[in-house]
Motif scaffolding. Sequence first.
Motif, PDB file in Angstrom:
ATOM      1  N   ILE A  52       6.893 -13.794  11.128  1.00 24.85           N
ATOM      2  CA  ILE A  52       7.639 -13.465   9.903  1.00 24.85           C
ATOM      3  C   ILE A  52       8.249 -12.079  10.061  1.00 24.85           C
ATOM      4  O   ILE A  52       7.551 -11.121  10.407  1.00 24.85           O
ATOM      5  N   GLU A  53       9.554 -11.956   9.817  1.00 30.13           N
ATOM      6  CA  GLU A  53      10.229 -10.662   9.867  1.00 30.13           C
ATOM      7  C   GLU A  53      10.027  -9.940   8.537  1.00 30.13           C
ATOM      8  O   GLU A  53      10.559 -10.361   7.507  1.00 30.13           O
TER       9      GLU A  53
ATOM     10  N   TRP B 294       3.149  -0.386   5.253  1.00 30.82           N
ATOM     11  CA  TRP B 294       2.807   0.225   6.538  1.00 30.82           C
ATOM     12  C   TRP B 294       3.790   1.332   6.909  1.00 30.82           C
ATOM     13  O   TRP B 294       3.555   2.082   7.852  1.00 30.82           O
ATOM     14  N   GLY B 295       4.920   1.442   6.213  1.00 25.52           N
ATOM     15  CA  GLY B 295       5.956   2.405   6.544  1.00 25.52           C
ATOM     16  C   GLY B 295       7.347   1.823   6.312  1.00 25.52           C
ATOM     17  O   GLY B 295       7.508   0.756   5.719  1.00 25.52           O
ATOM     18  N   LYS B 296       8.374   2.489   6.833  1.00 22.41           N
ATOM     19  CA  LYS B 296       9.754   2.093   6.562  1.00 22.41           C
ATOM     20  C   LYS B 296      10.339   1.134   7.596  1.00 22.41           C
ATOM     21  O   LYS B 296      11.358   0.487   7.348  1.00 22.41           O
ATOM     22  N   GLU B 297       9.688   1.018   8.758  1.00 21.62           N
ATOM     23  CA  GLU B 297      10.293   0.219   9.826  1.00 21.62           C
ATOM     24  C   GLU B 297      10.038  -1.276   9.606  1.00 21.62           C
ATOM     25  O   GLU B 297       9.027  -1.682   9.043  1.00 21.62           O
ATOM     26  N   GLN B 298      10.988  -2.092  10.075  1.00 20.03           N
ATOM     27  CA  GLN B 298      10.789  -3.540  10.065  1.00 20.03           C
ATOM     28  C   GLN B 298       9.769  -3.909  11.133  1.00 20.03           C
ATOM     29  O   GLN B 298       9.654  -3.238  12.160  1.00 20.03           O
ATOM     30  N   ARG B 299       9.016  -4.972  10.890  1.00 18.92           N
ATOM     31  CA  ARG B 299       8.042  -5.409  11.870  1.00 18.92           C
ATOM     32  C   ARG B 299       7.842  -6.906  11.744  1.00 18.92           C
ATOM     33  O   ARG B 299       8.289  -7.523  10.780  1.00 18.92           O
ATOM     34  N   LYS B 300       7.180  -7.500  12.725  1.00 24.35           N
ATOM     35  CA  LYS B 300       6.902  -8.935  12.701  1.00 24.35           C
ATOM     36  C   LYS B 300       5.423  -9.164  12.444  1.00 24.35           C
ATOM     37  O   LYS B 300       4.570  -8.437  12.950  1.00 24.35           O
ATOM     38  N   LEU B 301       5.156 -10.194  11.667  1.00 23.92           N
ATOM     39  CA  LEU B 301       3.794 -10.592  11.348  1.00 23.92           C
ATOM     40  C   LEU B 301       3.699 -12.103  11.512  1.00 23.92           C
ATOM     41  O   LEU B 301       4.240 -12.846  10.707  1.00 23.92           O
ATOM     42  N   GLU B 302       3.059 -12.545  12.599  1.00 27.31           N
ATOM     43  CA  GLU B 302       2.908 -13.992  12.857  1.00 27.31           C
ATOM     44  C   GLU B 302       4.252 -14.721  12.797  1.00 27.31           C
ATOM     45  O   GLU B 302       4.371 -15.809  12.240  1.00 27.31           O
TER      46      GLU B 302
ATOM     47  N   VAL C  92      12.069 -16.892   9.522  1.00 31.65           N
ATOM     48  CA  VAL C  92      11.443 -16.515   8.257  1.00 31.65           C
ATOM     49  C   VAL C  92      11.494 -14.992   8.087  1.00 31.65           C
ATOM     50  O   VAL C  92      11.094 -14.237   8.981  1.00 31.65           O
ATOM     51  N   LYS C  93      12.000 -14.574   6.926  1.00 35.61           N
ATOM     52  CA  LYS C  93      12.042 -13.161   6.575  1.00 35.61           C
ATOM     53  C   LYS C  93      11.320 -12.945   5.253  1.00 35.61           C
ATOM     54  O   LYS C  93      11.159 -13.874   4.467  1.00 35.61           O
ATOM     55  N   TRP C  94      10.919 -11.693   5.017  1.00 36.31           N
ATOM     56  CA  TRP C  94      10.199 -11.367   3.785  1.00 36.31           C
ATOM     57  C   TRP C  94      10.690 -10.014   3.293  1.00 36.31           C
ATOM     58  O   TRP C  94      10.431  -8.990   3.906  1.00 36.31           O
ATOM     59  N   LEU C  95      11.448 -10.011   2.196  1.00 36.91           N
ATOM     60  CA  LEU C  95      11.852  -8.772   1.543  1.00 36.91           C
ATOM     61  C   LEU C  95      10.667  -8.280   0.722  1.00 36.91           C
ATOM     62  O   LEU C  95      10.182  -8.984  -0.174  1.00 36.91           O
ATOM     63  N   CYS C  96      10.208  -7.064   0.989  1.00 37.12           N
ATOM     64  CA  CYS C  96       8.928  -6.625   0.435  1.00 37.12           C
ATOM     65  C   CYS C  96       8.902  -5.105   0.334  1.00 37.12           C
ATOM     66  O   CYS C  96       9.868  -4.420   0.661  1.00 37.12           O
TER      67      CYS C  96
END
Length: 357
Positions: free
Chosen positions: A54-55, A44-52, A36-40
């Motif tokens: 979700i990329e 929080w900033g420019k870096e990619q991160r994981k949330l539960e 699962v990915k989320w384009l948003c």
Amino acid sequence: MEVVFIYDAVYPWVKGGVEKRIYEIGKRLSHWGFRVKWLCAGWWGKEQRKLEGIELIPVCGPLRLYSGERRSISSALSFALSLAKNAKINADVLDCQVFPYLSVFPFFRRRNLVLTWHEYWGDYWKEYLGYAGLFGRQIERIVASLDRKMVAVSETTARNLLNLGVKNVEVIPNGIDFEFIRRVEASEESLDVVFAGRLIKEKGADLLIKAMKLLPDYSCLIVGEGPEKASLIKSAPENVKFAGFMNYGYLIATLKSAKVFVLPSRREGFGIAALEANACGLPVVTINHPMNAVVEIARETGFIASPSPQDIAEKIKIAMESRKKMRRRCVDYARKFDWSVIAKKMADFYDNCGSSD
């Protein structure tokens, strides 16, 4: 299977119904083996991160979502232009939340695009934006005319789309964390009537205040913040109190200490707060309005009033008298909307979509 959600706001940085839906469904899909990915926007900033699981993939920095009481057109355009740089992202399914519409266009040629509708505005556009709303209405019609798979979160929105000529709209509603609600203990405060929502004109808190003037023996708590708060406080009688936004657990505890939930909204795409109130055993009172999807809930577990203080007051009295015998029905109805049930419906829907690119 890989699913990519497309929406600017992200829970918990922004706590609205759309972002909560993506978060709750997305984390469950991830636990079930979906990628699962989320384009948003990068709150929080420019870096990619994981949330539960979700990329989170930020395509731009934080946005000013609202200009006054309205969604910012410039921010919607900025997000759409940033999305265009990611239009070739690989996925089996792209699930784009339709509002605010412009974010659909970078992906409109993709055959695996799913359009999720949270509301359909139609003629309301002119009330929202004046004559500029005619442009918004036309954009909405263009998006509705796309030959893509569509999901509506309520029967109300699905019916509006079908009336527009859209075919094969799948209704998959929003949900609630039923098990969490079940575990919360009621607060010690005893209340008769509770309202929870953003304090804007469309939510109808002004109608509730006028109704409470006719019910001086009932207590009422209005929970929320918004541009109408000062004028609402000024017009409220002594039996109406106000509270700001509460953390989720305390809000549920407050609902469990009340007897009736009232949401006289003139425009509501779904009404998660009403369903949460049902899960706490409360019947719901709302008003009859063509853009108010809470009517769907109240038909099953509450009462529907005309948009007048007198009728709202009358329905509150009936709800107070009926609440004990309605409690089990309210809870059983809400149980069907647990997020795990909703996520399973979305998983099945995505499996049937597949990749067509």
